[in-house]
Design an enzyme around this catalytic site. Structure first.
Site, PDB file in Angstrom:
ATOM      1  N   MET A  28     -26.434 -21.693  52.106  1.00  0.00           N
ATOM      2  CA  MET A  28     -25.925 -20.509  51.405  1.00  0.00           C
ATOM      3  C   MET A  28     -27.094 -19.678  50.876  1.00  0.00           C
ATOM      4  O   MET A  28     -26.917 -18.837  49.995  1.00  0.00           O
ATOM      5  CB  MET A  28     -24.984 -20.917  50.266  1.00  0.00           C
ATOM      6  CG  MET A  28     -23.752 -21.659  50.788  1.00  0.00           C
ATOM      7  SD  MET A  28     -22.327 -21.522  49.705  1.00  0.00           S
ATOM      8  CE  MET A  28     -22.933 -22.327  48.247  1.00  0.00           C
ATOM      9  N   GLY A  29     -28.284 -19.915  51.412  1.00  0.00           N
ATOM     10  CA  GLY A  29     -29.445 -19.112  51.032  1.00  0.00           C
ATOM     11  C   GLY A  29     -30.026 -19.509  49.691  1.00  0.00           C
ATOM     12  O   GLY A  29     -29.750 -20.603  49.191  1.00  0.00           O
ATOM     13  N   LEU A  31     -33.130 -20.193  49.334  1.00  0.00           N
ATOM     14  CA  LEU A  31     -33.704 -21.428  49.885  1.00  0.00           C
ATOM     15  C   LEU A  31     -34.780 -22.007  48.967  1.00  0.00           C
ATOM     16  O   LEU A  31     -35.590 -21.284  48.402  1.00  0.00           O
ATOM     17  CB  LEU A  31     -34.297 -21.145  51.273  1.00  0.00           C
ATOM     18  CG  LEU A  31     -33.314 -20.585  52.309  1.00  0.00           C
ATOM     19  CD1 LEU A  31     -34.017 -20.377  53.653  1.00  0.00           C
ATOM     20  CD2 LEU A  31     -32.096 -21.502  52.486  1.00  0.00           C
ATOM     21  N   GLY A  34     -35.556 -28.232  49.019  1.00  0.00           N
ATOM     22  CA  GLY A  34     -34.505 -29.086  49.596  1.00  0.00           C
ATOM     23  C   GLY A  34     -34.073 -28.552  50.952  1.00  0.00           C
ATOM     24  O   GLY A  34     -34.057 -29.286  51.955  1.00  0.00           O
ATOM     25  N   HIS A  35     -33.757 -27.264  50.990  1.00  0.00           N
ATOM     26  CA  HIS A  35     -33.386 -26.633  52.267  1.00  0.00           C
ATOM     27  C   HIS A  35     -34.548 -26.729  53.269  1.00  0.00           C
ATOM     28  O   HIS A  35     -34.346 -27.003  54.457  1.00  0.00           O
ATOM     29  CB  HIS A  35     -33.073 -25.152  52.074  1.00  0.00           C
ATOM     30  CG  HIS A  35     -31.937 -24.855  51.150  1.00  0.00           C
ATOM     31  ND1 HIS A  35     -32.114 -24.227  49.945  1.00  0.00           N
ATOM     32  CD2 HIS A  35     -30.593 -25.082  51.265  1.00  0.00           C
ATOM     33  CE1 HIS A  35     -30.941 -24.062  49.351  1.00  0.00           C
ATOM     34  NE2 HIS A  35     -29.992 -24.585  50.126  1.00  0.00           N
ATOM     35  N   GLN A  59     -15.004 -21.456  49.957  1.00  0.00           N
ATOM     36  CA  GLN A  59     -15.275 -22.726  49.283  1.00  0.00           C
ATOM     37  C   GLN A  59     -15.472 -22.556  47.776  1.00  0.00           C
ATOM     38  O   GLN A  59     -15.743 -23.530  47.069  1.00  0.00           O
ATOM     39  CB  GLN A  59     -16.470 -23.441  49.908  1.00  0.00           C
ATOM     40  CG  GLN A  59     -17.821 -22.801  49.641  1.00  0.00           C
ATOM     41  CD  GLN A  59     -18.907 -23.437  50.485  1.00  0.00           C
ATOM     42  OE1 GLN A  59     -18.928 -23.313  51.714  1.00  0.00           O
ATOM     43  NE2 GLN A  59     -19.811 -24.149  49.849  1.00  0.00           N
ATOM     44  N   VAL A 174     -34.237 -33.900  47.834  1.00  0.00           N
ATOM     45  CA  VAL A 174     -35.554 -33.468  47.358  1.00  0.00           C
ATOM     46  C   VAL A 174     -35.453 -33.149  45.866  1.00  0.00           C
ATOM     47  O   VAL A 174     -34.514 -32.471  45.435  1.00  0.00           O
ATOM     48  CB  VAL A 174     -36.061 -32.246  48.147  1.00  0.00           C
ATOM     49  CG1 VAL A 174     -37.399 -31.764  47.609  1.00  0.00           C
ATOM     50  CG2 VAL A 174     -36.168 -32.581  49.627  1.00  0.00           C
ATOM     51  N   SER A 183     -31.690 -27.444  43.374  1.00  0.00           N
ATOM     52  CA  SER A 183     -30.407 -26.786  43.626  1.00  0.00           C
ATOM     53  C   SER A 183     -30.601 -25.296  43.417  1.00  0.00           C
ATOM     54  O   SER A 183     -31.363 -24.880  42.531  1.00  0.00           O
ATOM     55  CB  SER A 183     -29.355 -27.310  42.640  1.00  0.00           C
ATOM     56  OG  SER A 183     -28.261 -26.409  42.578  1.00  0.00           O
TER      57      SER A 183
HETATM   58  P1  AMP Z   1     -26.398 -25.047  50.076  1.00  0.00           P
HETATM   59  O1  AMP Z   1     -27.245 -23.847  50.349  1.00  0.00           O
HETATM   60  O2  AMP Z   1     -26.351 -25.431  48.637  1.00  0.00           O
HETATM   61  O3  AMP Z   1     -25.029 -24.961  50.724  1.00  0.00           O
HETATM   62  O4  AMP Z   1     -27.114 -26.266  50.788  1.00  0.00           O
HETATM   63  C1  AMP Z   1     -27.398 -26.265  52.166  1.00  0.00           C
HETATM   64  C2  AMP Z   1     -27.809 -27.644  52.588  1.00  0.00           C
HETATM   65  O5  AMP Z   1     -28.969 -28.038  51.868  1.00  0.00           O
HETATM   66  C3  AMP Z   1     -26.728 -28.697  52.288  1.00  0.00           C
HETATM   67  O6  AMP Z   1     -26.665 -29.604  53.381  1.00  0.00           O
HETATM   68  C4  AMP Z   1     -27.246 -29.365  51.047  1.00  0.00           C
HETATM   69  O7  AMP Z   1     -26.813 -30.704  50.901  1.00  0.00           O
HETATM   70  C5  AMP Z   1     -28.745 -29.307  51.287  1.00  0.00           C
HETATM   71  N1  AMP Z   1     -29.467 -29.439  50.023  1.00  0.00           N
HETATM   72  C6  AMP Z   1     -29.282 -28.716  48.886  1.00  0.00           C
HETATM   73  N2  AMP Z   1     -30.096 -29.165  47.905  1.00  0.00           N
HETATM   74  C7  AMP Z   1     -30.800 -30.205  48.430  1.00  0.00           C
HETATM   75  C8  AMP Z   1     -31.797 -31.087  47.915  1.00  0.00           C
HETATM   76  N3  AMP Z   1     -32.254 -31.014  46.676  1.00  0.00           N
HETATM   77  N4  AMP Z   1     -32.303 -32.031  48.751  1.00  0.00           N
HETATM   78  C9  AMP Z   1     -31.854 -32.123  50.033  1.00  0.00           C
HETATM   79  N5  AMP Z   1     -30.919 -31.325  50.575  1.00  0.00           N
HETATM   80  C10 AMP Z   1     -30.406 -30.379  49.789  1.00  0.00           C
END
Ligand code: AMP
Length: 274
Positions: A28-29, A31, A34-35, A59, A174, A183
Site C-alpha cells: 500500500m506504499g 515503503l 520492511g517492504h 479493506q 523487519v 509499519s
Molecule cells: P502494506 O503496505 O502494509 O500492505 O504491506 C505490504 C507487505 O509488506 C505486506 O506483505 C506486509 O506484511 C509487509 N510488511 C509490512 N511491514 C513489514 C515489516 N515490518 N517486516 C516485514 N514485512 C512487512
C-alpha cells in the site's frame, strides 16, 4: 523500470514475459525497510519483479484511516528503482474496481477472529484485491510479510483452496534497532507514543523468554503480556497455531503469539513465531 496504472497495461506487460520467473510484491506504499526486504528478496529470487502500490479501499472499514493513510509516491518510486524493480503498478480505484462485481468472502472462522473480529470484513477486501492482483500478474512467487500473520495465512489458504499456481513466500518481520516492528502507520506516533509502542515487541520478547525457560501455559503467558501492555489499549493478545486455531498450550515450532493495541489513536499489530 516501467510505471503503469491500468490493468490493461499490466496485462500487456505480463504478456511480454514468456519464460522468465516473476516475483510480485503487493504493497500500500509509504515503503519502508520492511517492504524493501520483501522487494530485495523478490529481485534476488526472480528474473523480473513487479511491485504494486495501491491503498485498497475495500479493506478499510468506515471510520478507519483510508484518507489519512500515508502516501509517498515519489519516494516509493525511487526506492523501487534503486532496489531493481522492473515494473511498478499503481492503479486508481476506478481502474481496478467496478460498481457491480462478485466479491470474495474470507473464511467464516479464520477470517473473522482476531484482526477479522476487530475489523470485520477487512480480510474480504484483502483477499479480493490480492486475487485480482495475482490474476493480473500471474507471478511465479508472491512475497508477504509475517508482520501480517493472519493475512499471510488467509492468502496461503486462498491460493491453496482456489488452486492458484503462485508460490506464496513468507518473509521475516523487519524491526527498528529497539524492536519496534516497521509499519507505515508508525509515522502517526509522537515521541511519547513511540515509547509505548515499544511495549508490543517487549511483551512478545518477554513471552518468548518464558517459553524458552519452559513455560507452556498460554493463559499465564498472555496475562504477563497484558501487564506489560497496560499503558496501551489492548485489543487482543492471543496464541494460535500456524493454522490459526487458538491454543491453550504453546506448541514449539507451531505457535504464533499475536498482539494488537492502540497507542493513542494509532492501531498497531505485532507477533512472534514460536
Ligand atoms: P502494506 O503496505 O502494509 O500492505 O504491506 C505490504 C507487505 O509488506 C505486506 O506483505 C506486509 O506484511 C509487509 N510488511 C509490512 N511491514 C513489514 C515489516 N515490518 N517486516 C516485514 N514485512 C512487512
Amino acid at each position: 523500470m516501467i510505471q503503469i496504472t491500468t490493468p490493461q497495461e499490466l496485462r500487456q506487460y505480463r504478456k511480454s514475459i514468456h519464460y522468465e520467473t516473476i516475483g510480485f510484491v503487493p504493497t500500500m506504499g509509504a515503503l519502508h525497510e520492511g517492504h524493501i526486504s520483501l522487494i530485495k528478496q523478490s529481485v534476488r529470487e526472480n528474473d523480473k519483479t513487479i511491485v504494486s502500490i495501491f491503498v485498497n479501499p475495500t479493506q478499510f472499514l468506515p471510520g478507519e484511516d483510508l484518507d489519512a493513510y500515508p502516501r509517498k509516491t515519489e519516494a516509493d518510486l525511487k526506492i523501487c528503482q534503486l532496489a531493481g524493480v522492473d515494473c511498478v503498478f499503481m492503479p486508481t480505484t476506478k481502474a481496478i474496481y467496478t460498481k457491480e462485481e462478485p466479491a470474495l468472502k474470507a473464511p467464516k472462522t479464520t477470517g473473522y477472529i482476531l484482526e477479522g473480529y476487530h475489523r470485520p470484513g477487512h480480510f474480504d477486501g484483502v483477499l479480493q484485491i490480492v486475487l485480482k492482483l495475482l490474476n493480473l500478474t500471474r507471478p511465479t512467487r508472491a512475497y508477504f510479510g509475517k508482520k501480517d500473520a493472519q493475512q499471510l495465512f488467509l492468502i496461503q489458504n486462498m491460493v491453496q483452496t482456489l488452486y492458484l499456481t503462485t508460490e506464496i513466500v513468507p518473509c521475516e518481520i523487519v524491526r527498528e534497532h529497539d524492536g519496534l516492528a516497521l509499519s507505515s502507520r508508525n509515522v502517526y506516533l509522537s515521541d511519547e507514543e513511540r515509547k509505548h509502542a515499544l511495549l508490543l515487541s517487549r511483551s512478545l520478547k518477554r513471552a518468548a523468554k518464558h517459553i524458552i525457560e519452559g513455560e507452556r501455559d498460554a493463559t499465564k503467558i498472555k496475562t504477563e503480556m497484558m501487564e506489560i501492555l497496560s499503558p496501551t489499549k489492548v485489543e487482543y493478545v492471543e496464541i494460535v497455531d500456524r493454522n490459526f486455531h487458538l491454543l491453550h498450550e504453546v506448541e514449539i515450532n507451531n505457535s504464533i503469539i499475536l498482539v494488537a493495541a492502540y497507542v493513542g489513536s494509532t492501531r498497531l499489530i505485532d507477533n512472534m513465531w514460536i
